[in-house]
Design an enzyme around this catalytic site. Structure first.
Site, mmCIF file in Angstrom:
data_model
loop_
_atom_site.group_PDB
_atom_site.id
_atom_site.type_symbol
_atom_site.label_atom_id
_atom_site.label_comp_id
_atom_site.label_asym_id
_atom_site.label_seq_id
_atom_site.Cartn_x
_atom_site.Cartn_y
_atom_site.Cartn_z
ATOM 1 N N GLY A 1 0.702 -1.266 -0.129
ATOM 2 C CA GLY A 1 0.046 0.127 -0.005
ATOM 3 C C GLY A 1 0.800 1.383 0.076
ATOM 4 O O GLY A 1 1.603 1.420 0.750
ATOM 5 N N GLY B 1 -0.403 4.619 0.451
ATOM 6 C CA GLY B 1 -1.160 5.465 0.937
ATOM 7 C C GLY B 1 -0.258 6.460 1.958
ATOM 8 O O GLY B 1 1.096 6.358 1.814
ATOM 9 N N PHE B 2 -0.863 7.205 2.776
ATOM 10 C CA PHE B 2 -0.065 8.162 3.605
ATOM 11 C C PHE B 2 0.733 7.066 4.555
ATOM 12 O O PHE B 2 1.924 7.407 4.746
ATOM 13 C CB PHE B 2 -1.003 8.791 4.882
ATOM 14 C CG PHE B 2 -1.731 9.841 3.711
ATOM 15 C CD1 PHE B 2 -0.941 11.069 3.393
ATOM 16 C CD2 PHE B 2 -3.268 9.860 3.445
ATOM 17 C CE1 PHE B 2 -1.528 11.947 2.904
ATOM 18 C CE2 PHE B 2 -3.488 11.049 2.963
ATOM 19 C CZ PHE B 2 -3.016 12.218 2.523
ATOM 20 N N VAL C 1 -2.199 -7.474 -4.433
ATOM 21 C CA VAL C 1 -1.858 -8.652 -3.527
ATOM 22 C C VAL C 1 -3.094 -9.364 -2.895
ATOM 23 O O VAL C 1 -4.217 -8.794 -2.702
ATOM 24 C CB VAL C 1 -1.375 -7.996 -2.117
ATOM 25 C CG1 VAL C 1 -1.154 -9.044 -1.135
ATOM 26 C CG2 VAL C 1 0.000 -7.324 -2.442
ATOM 27 N N GLU D 1 -17.821 18.168 2.870
ATOM 28 C CA GLU D 1 -16.793 18.748 1.906
ATOM 29 C C GLU D 1 -17.581 18.849 0.632
ATOM 30 O O GLU D 1 -17.691 19.794 -0.312
ATOM 31 C CB GLU D 1 -15.556 18.429 1.919
ATOM 32 C CG GLU D 1 -14.817 18.795 3.098
ATOM 33 C CD GLU D 1 -13.321 18.497 3.416
ATOM 34 O OE1 GLU D 1 -12.739 19.286 4.164
ATOM 35 O OE2 GLU D 1 -13.081 17.553 2.653
ATOM 36 N N ASP E 1 -5.152 2.960 8.185
ATOM 37 C CA ASP E 1 -6.711 2.759 8.421
ATOM 38 C C ASP E 1 -6.945 1.195 8.742
ATOM 39 O O ASP E 1 -8.115 0.955 9.398
ATOM 40 C CB ASP E 1 -7.444 3.013 7.044
ATOM 41 C CG ASP E 1 -7.768 4.501 6.873
ATOM 42 O OD1 ASP E 1 -7.148 5.403 7.840
ATOM 43 O OD2 ASP E 1 -8.127 5.161 5.561
ATOM 44 N N ALA F 1 -5.630 10.432 7.967
ATOM 45 C CA ALA F 1 -4.124 10.502 7.477
ATOM 46 C C ALA F 1 -3.396 10.905 8.604
ATOM 47 O O ALA F 1 -2.319 10.212 8.539
ATOM 48 C CB ALA F 1 -3.970 11.782 6.496
#
Lengths: 442, 442
Positions: free
Chosen positions: B22, B24-25, B90, B181, B310, B327
């Site tokens: 992964g 991501g952050f 994966v 948002e 997460d 995040a």
């Protein structure tokens, strides 16, 4: 899902209706010039945006994102009160009833302007049509960007050296401006970007070939420009193959009369033909699939149907094949037809102006500090031409925001030899033979 | 076509191998911190780029292009000598042989870090899963942008007032930051953009509904922040429906316990769950599909498998459901695990640090000059919070070019109340039921 009954739904009016098919350079320019005309102007395009085609190759090579070179059509005309836009495909013209048949319903016209542009011409080679990558639209440019990056990801995984090279090699067919610009941009990717992204690969094994059937590149440019272009490209590591024709391609091997080249990427920039709509008399369309027009851009055999831009050809002694299929011709067509339509609407037929083309010259860019400009007697190759090329293209882009974004991207690339947009957003999958049959037929 | 035999093809080494799943952050931050470690670091992600998820809603609402919020992973690590990247899915973990099974072959690990993030949670409602628009990836955000614009093009063509409204109406489910948002951004589209693009439509008939099951919006924020958010949105024309649950959706009508709303666009921002990989013991995954980890982010029951971001949940008395899936938690996890992996590699087990979360506060933006910030005891609603939100997000973006491009786009939108990117590049088509079954299963 789509059970919505559609109709084109224009407001009723006593005004005459001008229908413009196509939102390219010609269509947009014409519609702009009709702003104050006492007419209902309807533009139809399959996309809701105008594409700035001269920079498509930069989208394909990770230098620019689509939004920099696409501009929403509705936005261009937001202050035009007599302008309507519909996103649709035009399937047929029925001159006998002054109607066009579209994917969202039929619409009547008083005047019809065909500005449908051009399509990639595979010269009847079905394998090439199926396996090569054309580059006439934003979707196609994004597919090409994805394919090049996917192939490099695959090359990492292959244990077979021949296959590895075949995944890295890129063959470009067509030595006109698009092919030349594409070859130059890929040579820069190879030099500055790919070695950093793929240190595990031996980039010196990657071949970039530019194949041209004629004896020189940029056939419409000066000899000096052509020669310098070849010199620049060769210096940058591109193998230029002149007098060479692609005979076949199966997705793996490019077959020419002289040699076979292993490459899983064949970019087809070798030919365009007009993109006419069905329903017109056969004798109004020439062999290049362009509408034959008179000096007022009126399609031969019709009073109220005009064709402008790439899809039109005015055959004269000086131009037995019609003018070149480029943006400046399209824009000048549009300007002249705009004038003439105003004269017609004002009943001043004496003011009709025949079309005269003012050739403002040609330019092509090859890489950083390297471009070719032939402007009348002024011929330049190198840095000056490159600066001119940049400013002319920035100036031609629609929209201030687009200009700023493109300029920032160019500055960025120039300063640090980078292209930011190596993204595989939608992985490319070659369409099945069935889908391809549709593409061929359409 | 794809008959290429692939293998993961990493160079042989005596170094131990850390596999990070992964980008991501959490994954990116961890890999950065492992730069000088004497280990081979392999990152696997299905995309070749990192997605800055907090701004996905601006891609969906025509404010930013994907390239502004996506960053090529290879570029981030181009100067890391011990870093390898493979674009792959994966499929399974086999802890008994310390192997993971991927779409491009198997790979052995010494240490495995699962940073697979989260997936949209439809809470088992198959109709909602099929007909609603999730927004967790760039492809999904682009699909949503296309759908909204396509529906407006369709609305022009419809003669039925109910259908017309249904095409214009937009329902957002979920009153967390993403939903809020999104609702704000759509309200601004409705106010400033859509009336100019579609003067033929009666925009006052367009409804924007934000549905939340709980009694207030932004449940993790202060009461004052929640209240002000609701006030801002209501002022902007959003119908906020609290204590409301979506029961069903057939692509046309949103069914809640109180009312039915006609809308062809349902945006699902109501829930996320972890995105675990199969092959681990059932007891290591909790009900929210997150890996249960100890205070060192080690997955319960395994010595050399970690989970961060997460997809991990450290259950404590204060946090019986684990920390929020945001995040800052992911980045702090990564920083801490980076420290611990270095301690393990240096045989200094005494230096292992248990994870402690430092809550730096929360922010959400609603519209121009309107945002909510809860930072410790500092609570702000309005212009100051909005300026802070902008600078924090610009600062968090990876890459100088991206920051400049986003900043130019924001300045542009702010100055002239515009969003440049109303493009339908790839028209959205809902997948067939079969494709949807795959989506459900994967």
């Amino acid at each position: 899902m789509n059970h919505i009954k559609t109709r084109i739904n224009l407001p009723e009016t006593t005004q005459k209706r001008i229908v413009i098919v196509g939102g390219g350079f010609a269509g947009i320019e014409l519609a702009k010039s009709l702003r104050d005309l006492n007419a209902q102007v309807l533009m139809i395009d399959k996309n809701n945006y105008h594409t700035f085609q001269p920079l498509l190759y930069q989208v394909a090579t990770a230098g620019l994102e689509p939004d920099s070179i696409a501009f929403p059509i509705r936005k261009i005309f937001k202050s035009h009160k007599n302008f309507y836009f519909r996103m649709a495909c035009v399937n047929e013209i029925r001159p006998e009833t002054q109607t066009i048949v579209t994917s969202i319903g039929d619409v009547r016209y008083d005047y019809l302007v065909l500005a449908t542009g051009s399509d990639t011409n595979f010269f009847g080679n079905q394998n090439v049509a199926h396996y090569s990558m054309p580059m006439k639209s934003i979707a196609e440019a994004l597919d090409l960007r994805s394919l090049i990056l996917q192939n490099f990801e695959q090359a990492l995984l292959s244990g077979d050296p021949v296959e590895k090279e075949s995944l890295m090699n890129i063959v470009i067919v067509g030595g006109g401006p698009t092919g030349v610009e594409m070859a130059g941009a890929i040579a820069e990717l190879k030099k500055h970007i790919l070695p950093k992204d793929y240190p595990e690969l031996n980039l010196s094994a990657m071949k970039i070939c530019l194949i041209e059937a004629a004896p020189r590149l940029l056939g419409t440019f000066s000899d000096k420009g052509s020669g310098k272009t070849q010199e620049f490209l060769t210096e940058m590591g591109v193998t230029v193959m002149l007098n060479t024709q692609v005979k076949d391609y199966n997705g793996e091997v490019v077959v020419t009369q002289n040699a076979n080249i292993n490459s899983k990427t064949l970019i087809w920039a070798a030919g365009v033909s007009g993109a006419p709509v069905k329903g017109m008399k056969a004798e109004s369309v020439n062999r290049g699939s362009r509408y034959l027009v008179d000096e007022y851009n009126r399609v031969i055999g019709y009073d109220n149907i005009f064709a402008i831009g790439d899809v039109s050809a005015h055959i004269t002694e000086e131009n037995p094949k019609g003018l070149p299929m480029v943006a400046p011709v399209a824009m000048q067509h549009a300007e002249n037809l705009g004038h003439n339509l105003k004269a017609i609407f004002n009943n001043k037929v004496s003011e009709l102006k025949p079309f005269r083309y003012h050739d403002k010259g040609s330019m092509a860019t090859i890489g950083r500090n390297k471009a070719i400009a032939d402007i009348g007697k002024f011929h330049s190759q190198g840095f000056l031409a490159w600066v001119m090329w940049m400013f002319v293209h920035l100036f031609m882009l629609i929209g201030f925001r687009n200009r700023v974004i493109v300029f920032v991207n160019w500055l960025w690339s120039y300063a640090i030899y980078d292209r930011g947009i190596r993204l595989i957003i939608r992985p490319f999958k070659r369409t099945s033979k069935e889908t391809y049959e549709v593409r061929k037929a359409s």
